[in-house]
Design a protein around this motif. Structure first.
Motif, PDB file in Angstrom:
ATOM      1  N   GLN A  98       0.846  -1.189   0.000  1.00  0.00           N
ATOM      2  CA  GLN A  98       0.000   0.000   0.000  1.00  0.00           C
ATOM      3  C   GLN A  98       0.894   1.256   0.000  1.00  0.00           C
ATOM      4  OE1 GLN A  98      -0.337  -2.545   2.073  1.00  0.00           O
ATOM      5  NE2 GLN A  98      -2.254  -3.456   1.391  1.00  0.00           N
ATOM      6  N   THR A  99       0.475   2.255  -0.717  1.00  0.00           N
ATOM      7  CA  THR A  99       1.227   3.510  -0.757  1.00  0.00           C
ATOM      8  C   THR A  99       0.584   4.530   0.168  1.00  0.00           C
ATOM      9  OG1 THR A  99      -0.089   4.442  -2.560  1.00  0.00           O
ATOM     10  CG2 THR A  99       1.807   3.065  -3.172  1.00  0.00           C
ATOM     11  N   VAL A 100       1.354   5.586   0.467  1.00  0.00           N
ATOM     12  CA  VAL A 100       0.816   6.666   1.278  1.00  0.00           C
ATOM     13  C   VAL A 100      -0.437   7.233   0.626  1.00  0.00           C
ATOM     14  CG1 VAL A 100       1.242   8.984   2.178  1.00  0.00           C
ATOM     15  CG2 VAL A 100       3.044   7.256   2.275  1.00  0.00           C
ATOM     16  N   GLU A 101      -0.400   7.367  -0.690  1.00  0.00           N
ATOM     17  CA  GLU A 101      -1.533   7.954  -1.402  1.00  0.00           C
ATOM     18  C   GLU A 101      -2.787   7.097  -1.299  1.00  0.00           C
ATOM     19  OE1 GLU A 101       2.126   9.684  -2.464  1.00  0.00           O
ATOM     20  OE2 GLU A 101       1.540   7.572  -2.634  1.00  0.00           O
ATOM     21  N   GLN A 102      -2.607   5.783  -1.205  1.00  0.00           N
ATOM     22  CA  GLN A 102      -3.760   4.899  -1.073  1.00  0.00           C
ATOM     23  C   GLN A 102      -4.384   4.981   0.319  1.00  0.00           C
ATOM     24  OE1 GLN A 102      -1.581   1.319  -2.308  1.00  0.00           O
ATOM     25  NE2 GLN A 102      -3.161   0.970  -3.854  1.00  0.00           N
ATOM     26  N   VAL A 103      -3.561   5.178   1.311  1.00  0.00           N
ATOM     27  CA  VAL A 103      -3.999   5.064   2.701  1.00  0.00           C
ATOM     28  C   VAL A 103      -4.340   6.416   3.315  1.00  0.00           C
ATOM     29  CG1 VAL A 103      -3.275   4.303   5.009  1.00  0.00           C
ATOM     30  CG2 VAL A 103      -2.694   2.941   3.002  1.00  0.00           C
ATOM     31  N   MET A 104      -3.718   7.487   2.819  1.00  0.00           N
ATOM     32  CA  MET A 104      -3.889   8.794   3.440  1.00  0.00           C
ATOM     33  C   MET A 104      -4.077   9.858   2.367  1.00  0.00           C
ATOM     34  SD  MET A 104      -0.702   8.408   6.128  1.00  0.00           S
ATOM     35  CE  MET A 104      -1.170   9.705   7.255  1.00  0.00           C
ATOM     36  N   ASP A 105      -4.795  10.907   2.750  1.00  0.00           N
ATOM     37  CA  ASP A 105      -4.939  12.082   1.896  1.00  0.00           C
ATOM     38  C   ASP A 105      -4.200  13.215   2.594  1.00  0.00           C
ATOM     39  OD1 ASP A 105      -5.667  14.014   0.120  1.00  0.00           O
ATOM     40  OD2 ASP A 105      -7.816  13.949   0.569  1.00  0.00           O
ATOM     41  N   ILE A 106      -2.955  13.482   2.130  1.00  0.00           N
ATOM     42  CA  ILE A 106      -2.118  14.475   2.789  1.00  0.00           C
ATOM     43  C   ILE A 106      -2.682  15.864   2.536  1.00  0.00           C
ATOM     44  CG2 ILE A 106       0.209  15.406   3.036  1.00  0.00           C
ATOM     45  CD1 ILE A 106      -0.017  12.515   3.903  1.00  0.00           C
ATOM     46  N   GLY A 107      -2.934  16.598   3.628  1.00  0.00           N
ATOM     47  CA  GLY A 107      -3.552  17.909   3.514  1.00  0.00           C
ATOM     48  C   GLY A 107      -2.579  19.059   3.703  1.00  0.00           C
ATOM     49  N   VAL A 108      -3.095  20.185   4.047  1.00  0.00           N
ATOM     50  CA  VAL A 108      -2.308  21.409   4.209  1.00  0.00           C
ATOM     51  C   VAL A 108      -2.092  21.677   5.695  1.00  0.00           C
ATOM     52  CG1 VAL A 108      -3.198  22.366   2.061  1.00  0.00           C
ATOM     53  CG2 VAL A 108      -4.391  22.851   4.212  1.00  0.00           C
ATOM     54  N   PRO A 109      -1.064  22.479   6.021  1.00  0.00           N
ATOM     55  CA  PRO A 109      -0.776  22.764   7.436  1.00  0.00           C
ATOM     56  C   PRO A 109      -1.933  23.489   8.128  1.00  0.00           C
ATOM     57  CG  PRO A 109       1.081  23.347   6.044  1.00  0.00           C
ATOM     58  CD  PRO A 109      -0.063  23.054   5.117  1.00  0.00           C
ATOM     59  N   THR A 110      -2.023  23.242   9.426  1.00  0.00           N
ATOM     60  CA  THR A 110      -3.004  23.927  10.281  1.00  0.00           C
ATOM     61  C   THR A 110      -2.253  24.621  11.411  1.00  0.00           C
ATOM     62  OG1 THR A 110      -3.333  22.120  11.843  1.00  0.00           O
ATOM     63  CG2 THR A 110      -4.617  22.043   9.803  1.00  0.00           C
ATOM     64  N   ASP A 111      -2.967  25.246  12.295  1.00  0.00           N
ATOM     65  CA  ASP A 111      -2.328  25.857  13.456  1.00  0.00           C
ATOM     66  C   ASP A 111      -2.361  24.931  14.672  1.00  0.00           C
ATOM     67  OD1 ASP A 111      -5.001  25.893  13.976  1.00  0.00           O
ATOM     68  OD2 ASP A 111      -5.137  28.050  14.412  1.00  0.00           O
ATOM     69  N   GLN A 112      -2.640  23.631  14.420  1.00  0.00           N
ATOM     70  CA  GLN A 112      -2.686  22.640  15.489  1.00  0.00           C
ATOM     71  C   GLN A 112      -1.335  21.913  15.572  1.00  0.00           C
ATOM     72  OE1 GLN A 112      -5.612  22.321  17.389  1.00  0.00           O
ATOM     73  NE2 GLN A 112      -6.135  24.162  16.211  1.00  0.00           N
ATOM     74  N   SER A 113      -1.227  20.987  16.544  1.00  0.00           N
ATOM     75  CA  SER A 113      -0.030  20.163  16.685  1.00  0.00           C
ATOM     76  C   SER A 113      -0.414  18.692  16.611  1.00  0.00           C
ATOM     77  CB  SER A 113       0.662  20.459  18.023  1.00  0.00           C
ATOM     78  OG  SER A 113      -0.209  20.152  19.107  1.00  0.00           O
ATOM     79  N   GLY A 114       0.600  17.811  16.613  1.00  0.00           N
ATOM     80  CA  GLY A 114       0.351  16.370  16.592  1.00  0.00           C
ATOM     81  C   GLY A 114      -0.278  15.923  15.292  1.00  0.00           C
ATOM     82  N   VAL A 115      -1.195  14.931  15.370  1.00  0.00           N
ATOM     83  CA  VAL A 115      -1.798  14.384  14.151  1.00  0.00           C
ATOM     84  C   VAL A 115      -2.701  15.388  13.466  1.00  0.00           C
ATOM     85  CG1 VAL A 115      -1.668  11.993  14.968  1.00  0.00           C
ATOM     86  CG2 VAL A 115      -3.725  13.351  15.419  1.00  0.00           C
TER      87      VAL A 115
END
Length: 452
Positions: free
Chosen positions: A206-223
Motif C-alpha cells: 500500500q502507498t501513502v496515497e492509497q492510505v492517506m490524503d495528505i492535507g495542508v498545514p493547520t495551526d494545530q499540533s500532533g496528528v
C-alpha cells in the motif's frame, strides 16, 4: 458416510420451575436468584465445553442472548467463553449459534473472533445471525442504524456487517463506505510521521496515497498539524484459517437458507421438524448449485446435507435426554421443557414450522413427535437419529445435540453427555462412520498457538 457430533449449550436456567395461576411456567426465586443463575451459566458453559472435548465430540456451540431474567437463554458473549475454552481444549471446534451481527460493530467482532481462532490454533467456526427477539435487537442494534422492527433495513444492516466482517478477516488494508458503517469515518484526521514513513517503505504494497490524503498545514499540533485524513485502515489480528473460518448461520425461512447457501455459509436447522427436512435441504442445495456451489475454498459441489470431507452443508440441532436406570429424569426434564416452550412459542417460528409439518398444535408433545426432541432410552435416541437421516436424505450427517435443560442440575447434564459419549456415540460411529481425525480438513495455520 460419516457422522459428526456437536453440542449446543444454550445458557438455560438451573432454577426450579413452578406454574402460576395462569398456567405459565416460570423459574422460582427472586430477580437476585436469576442474576446469580446468570453467573453460574458462565462456569457451566466452560465446564461443559472442556468435558465435550474430553469426550470426543467434534463441535461445541454457544448461542448469543441477552436480558432474560426468565432464564430462557442467557449467553451474552460466546466468543469470550470460547477464548477461555480455546486454551483449555485440544481438538473440539468452537462455534457460535450465533454472533448476532447487527448487535456488534463488525470490526470489533472480527478482532475478537480472530483471537479465538489464534488461541485455538485454527478451531473457530464463525457463527453469524440476524436475531429474532425485539428486546435484544432494539437495545443492541439500533445504535448501529436499525432495529428488528425496521424490517428490510435491519436485514441490510446484517448483510453489510457480513461484508465488513469478511474484509476485516482477509484484506491487508481497506476502506468501507456503506449505509451503516464508514471505515474509516470521513474526515478522520491523522497526520502521523510514523504512519507516513511506514507506507513509504518499498516492501509495503500500500502507498501513502492509497492510505492517506495528505492535507495542508493547520495551526494545530500532533496528528492535527495538517488536514491529513485516513482513507484506509488495517484490522488485526486476522484468523489463522485462510481465507476465513467457515461461517455458519441458523436458518428458519427459505430466504435465510437461500442467502446462506449462496454466500458459502453452513446452515443450522434448530427448529425444523423431520417432515420438512427433505424440502429444506432441497432449498439449500438448489441455491448452492445456482450460485456455483459457493464455498470459501472454491471446492465445488458438496454432498447432500453434510459433506464431512469439506465440512460444508447443513447440520440439524436435536435435544436429547437419555433415561436409562439412574441416568436421566424425564419428569424433571419435561417440567423445564414446558417452561422453555412457554418462552419460545411466542416468537412464532417454531409454531409455523410445526403447522407446516401437519401438527395441529405446538407443544412439548408435538415437538417430540416432530423429531426435535429425543427423550427416553438409548434405542429411542438412535431411532430418532436414523429417522432424521432418512427424512432429510443426508449423505453425511452433522448433528448438534442439546443436553442441557431448564431446572437440570449441572451434574445431571454432565452425566447425560458422558453417557451419550460412552454408550451412543460408538454405535453411531460404527453405523454411520467416523470422520478421519487426521485428515487435512482445514488449511494449516500459519503460526503456532499461544503458549500459555
Amino acid at each position: 458416510m460419516a457422522i459428526e457430533l456437536g453440542i449446543l449449550q444454550n445458557g438455560y436456567s438451573d432454577l426450579p420451575s413452578h406454574t402460576n395461576a395462569d398456567g405459565i411456567h416460570l423459574p422460582q426465586g427472586t430477580m437476585r436468584d436469576s442474576l446469580g443463575m446468570m453467573q453460574r451459566v458462565v462456569n457451566r458453559q466452560i465446564k461443559q465445553g472442556v468435558l465435550a472435548d474430553q469426550l470426543g465430540f467434534d463441535y461445541f456451540f454457544l448461542t448469543e442472548h441477552h436480558f432474560q431474567p426468565e432464564g430462557a437463554e442467557q449467553s451474552p458473549n460466546p466468543l469470550m467463553i470460547q477464548a477461555a475454552l480455546a486454551v483449555l481444549t485440544k481438538q473440539i471446534r468452537l462455534g457460535q449459534m450465533a454472533n448476532i451481527l447487527p448487535w456488534h460493530h463488525p470490526v470489533r467482532l472480527a478482532e475478537q473472533a480472530a483471537i479465538v481462532d489464534i488461541l485455538s490454533n485454527g478451531r473457530l467456526e464463525m457463527g453469524i445471525g440476524r436475531g429474532y427477539q425485539q428486546r435484544e435487537s432494539e437495545v443492541l442494534a439500533r445504535p448501529y442504524g436499525a432495529g428488528l422492527q425496521d424490517g428490510e433495513k435491519y436485514r441490510r444492516l446484517f448483510e453489510e456487517g457480513f461484508e465488513l466482517l469478511k474484509k476485516s478477516f482477509t484484506e491487508e488494508s481497506f476502506s468501507h463506505q456503506g449505509e451503516f458503517f464508514q471505515v474509516p469515518p470521513p474526515g478522520t484526521n491523522w497526520h502521523h510521521p510514523q504512519t507516513i514513513a511506514y507506507y513509504q517503505q518499498e516492501q509495503i504494497r500500500q502507498t501513502v496515497e492509497q492510505v492517506m490524503d495528505i492535507g495542508v498545514p493547520t495551526d494545530q499540533s500532533g496528528v492535527a498539524s495538517m488536514t491529513t485524513t485516513l482513507k484506509q485502515i488495517t484490522v488485526g489480528p486476522q484468523p489463522l484459517q485462510s481465507p476465513t473460518p467457515q461461517f455458519w448461520m441458523p436458518m428458519t425461512t427459505r430466504r435465510s437458507a437461500e442467502w446462506a447457501a449462496s454466500n458459502g455459509v453452513n446452515g443450522l436447522y434448530a427448529a425444523t421438524p423431520n417432515e420438512l427436512l427433505n424440502r429444506e435441504l432441497d432449498i439449500y442445495h438448489n441455491a448452492a448449485k445456482a450460485s456455483g456451489w459457493s464455498d470459501r475454498l472454491d471446492r465445488g459441489e458438496f454432498a447432500r446435507g453434510w459433506d464431512s470431507g469439506r465440512k460444508r452443508g447443513v447440520a440439524a440441532v436435536r435435544t436429547v435426554h437419555v433415561v436409562d436406570g439412574d441416568v436421566g429424569n424425564e419428569a424433571l426434564y419435561m417440567s423445564g421443557l414446558d417452561r422453555y416452550m412457554d418462552y419460545m412459542l411466542t416468537f412464532g417460528s417454531l409454531g409455523v414450522q410445526l403447522a407446516e409439518a401437519g401438527y395441529e398444535e405446538a407443544s412439548s408433545k408435538t415437538v417430540a413427535e416432530a423429531g426435535l426432541n429425543m427423550i427416553g432410552s438409548p434405542d429411542k435416541v438412535l431411532e430418532g437419529i436414523e429417522a432424521m437421516k432418512v427424512a432429510g436424505g443426508f449423505d453425511d450427517m452433522c448433528v448438534v445435540f442439546v443436553f442441557d435443560g431448564h431446572a437440570l442440575p449441572e451434574q445431571m447434564v454432565e452425566d447425560q453427555m458422558s453417557y451419550f459419549a460412552e454408550n451412543i456415540m460408538p454405535v453411531l460411529h460404527k453405523e454411520y462412520g467416523k470422520r478421519d481425525q487426521e485428515a487435512l480438513l482445514y488449511p494449516p495455520p500459519e503460526a503456532e498457538p499461544a503458549k500459555l
